[in-house]
Design an enzyme around this catalytic site. Structure first.
Site, short mmCIF file in Angstrom:
data_model
loop_
_atom_site.label_atom_id
_atom_site.label_comp_id
_atom_site.label_asym_id
_atom_site.label_seq_id
_atom_site.Cartn_x
_atom_site.Cartn_y
_atom_site.Cartn_z
N GLY A 10 18.32 31.82 25.15
CA GLY A 10 19.31 32.16 26.17
C GLY A 10 20.67 32.32 25.51
CG ASP A 128 20.15 23.71 28.91
OD1 ASP A 128 20.94 24.31 29.65
OD2 ASP A 128 18.91 23.84 28.97
CG MET A 170 21.27 27.23 34.15
SD MET A 170 21.45 28.49 32.89
CE MET A 170 20.79 29.93 33.77
N GLY A 171 19.97 23.32 33.18
CA GLY A 171 19.61 22.08 32.50
C GLY A 171 18.12 21.88 32.64
NE ARG A 275 22.06 32.05 29.40
CZ ARG A 275 20.77 32.33 29.60
NH1 ARG A 275 19.93 31.38 29.95
NH2 ARG A 275 20.32 33.53 29.44
O1 F6P Z 1 19.44 28.50 27.44
C1 F6P Z 1 19.09 27.45 28.24
C2 F6P Z 1 18.95 27.92 29.66
O2 F6P Z 1 20.19 28.36 30.15
C3 F6P Z 1 18.36 26.83 30.55
O3 F6P Z 1 19.31 25.97 31.07
C4 F6P Z 1 17.65 27.64 31.59
O4 F6P Z 1 16.54 26.94 32.10
C5 F6P Z 1 17.19 28.84 30.86
O5 F6P Z 1 18.05 29.00 29.76
C6 F6P Z 1 17.19 30.09 31.69
O6 F6P Z 1 16.63 31.10 30.94
P1 F6P Z 1 16.57 32.61 31.38
O7 F6P Z 1 17.94 33.19 31.12
O8 F6P Z 1 15.55 33.20 30.49
O9 F6P Z 1 16.24 32.66 32.82
#
Ligand code: F6P
Length: 346
Positions: A10, A128, A170-171, A275
């Site tokens: 991610g 995270d 998230m987490g 993010r």
């Molecule tokens: O990178 C970690 C994270 O942000 C987690 O907290 C979350 O579960 C996951 O990535 C989400 O991933 P994606 O962007 O693939 O949905």
């Protein structure tokens, strides 16, 4: 030397700051060339890379995301993955790789180095904040700031409507974002994956607030929090590292709170807003320090290591140590949150 760089897993704010630091120190101090592999481990697998220069990395410091793009590609899911990476390195004249990622990306890096002798330095990244070996990863501070801003906004509308507002952040395995944003935003309940959710306790904490004359409450819950039967997943599909797509625990908890207490409840899922966007100053500095330390390590051929934050200083630790276990929230870490709720846990 010719050093490759990739970003995997991610994305997170600060990735571009690491890339820029690597390129600047490499070019200005060591005279090494740097190439960027596209889309995480897909780049080395397919030999898809481009030159990174002072000019091509100019202006990227404050930009979120990653100019190299990212993916959750797992080379060990391909029978000839290791050979493909070796062949790409040979064809492109790569002497070593800097892999910027979290548990999955660095888990691959550790295996490629430890089991196959591929020269790699890791850089710890994840919003995270759950990577072992380091006290902090970049991206976390930005995510906490975004979540705190959200809690501040939820507070005013919760108060106006006498509502319980649940915020899902998230987490996946660790509740650091929930814990820190919850403390910073003055949440009334903070729920994390490390502690099974006790809905009786949650509802009693909210009722107690009503008895004290506060007719609204803010509940922050990490997406990986466990109610009774494992974390809430969206669909049955998993990624190449075996992770399910999490989501939905906030909604379940919100509905349960409303059913049990009768208080009107709504749920907000913050999602990828955490993010995206520009990194905080703290994350830019931490990312830059990691980038400089990573190219220093590559120049010194300290393969199989990773810069880590320890006691405020950057130190090189073994990649194996960094991926051995996740850094989760301990009871001691959670103590501050518990102290503010005013309702002893049964
Ligand atoms: O990178 C970690 C994270 O942000 C987690 O907290 C979350 O579960 C996951 O990535 C989400 O991933 P994606 O962007 O693939 O949905």
């Amino acid at each position: 030397m010719r050093i490759g760089v990739l970003t995997g897993g991610g994305d997170c704010p600060g990735l571009n700051a690491v890339i820029r630091a690597i390129v600047r120190k490499s070019t200005l101090h060591y005279g090494h060339d740097v190439i960027g592999f596209r889309d995480g481990w897909r780049g080395p697998l397919e030999g898809d890379a481009f030159e990174l220069t002072l000019a091509s990395t100019r202006g990227i410091l404050p930009r979120g995301g990653t100019i190299l793009r990212s993916s959750r590609t797992n080379p060990f899911k391909r029978a000839d993955g290791v050979d493909q990476i070796r062949a790409s390195f040979e064809r492109l004249g790569v002497d070593g790789l800097i892999a910027i990622g979290g548990e999955d990306t660095l888990g691959v890096a550790n295996r490629l180095h430890g089991e196959h002798g591929i020269p790699i330095v890791g850089v710890p990244k994840t919003i995270d904040n759950d990577l072992g070996g380091t006290e902090m990863t970049f991206g976390f501070d930005t995510a906490v700031q975004v979540a705190t801003d959200a809690i501040d906004r939820l507070h005013t509308t919760a108060e106006s409507h006498n509502r319980v507002l649940v915020l899902e952040v998230m987490g996946r395995h660790a509740g650091w974002i929930a814990l820190h944003s919850g403390i910073a935003g003055g949440a009334d309940v903070i729920l994390i994956p490390e502690r099974p959710v006790d809905l009786d306790h949650v509802c009693e904490a909210i009722r107690a607030r009503h008895r004290r004359g506060s007719f609204f409450s803010i509940v922050v819950v990490a997406e990986g929090a466990v109610l009774d039967d494992g974390p809430e997943a969206i669909g049955a599909q998993t990624d190449e590292f075996g992770h399910a797509r999490l989501g939905g625990v906030g909604d379940r908890i919100g509905r349960e709170i409303e059913r049990r207490t009768g208080y009107e409840t709504r749920t907000t899922v913050l999602g990828h807003i955490q993010r995206g966007g520009t990194p905080t100053a703290f994350d830019r500095v931490l990312a830059t320090r990691f980038g400089v330390a990573a190219i220093d390590a590559a120049d010194a051929r300290r393969w199989g290591t990773m810069p880590a934050l320890r006691g405020g200083r950057i130190e090189l630790v073994d990649l194996a140590e960094a991926v051995a276990s996740l850094r989760t929230v301990s009871e001691a870490d959670y103590h501050v949150a518990d102290s503010l709720i005013g309702l002893p846990r049964a």
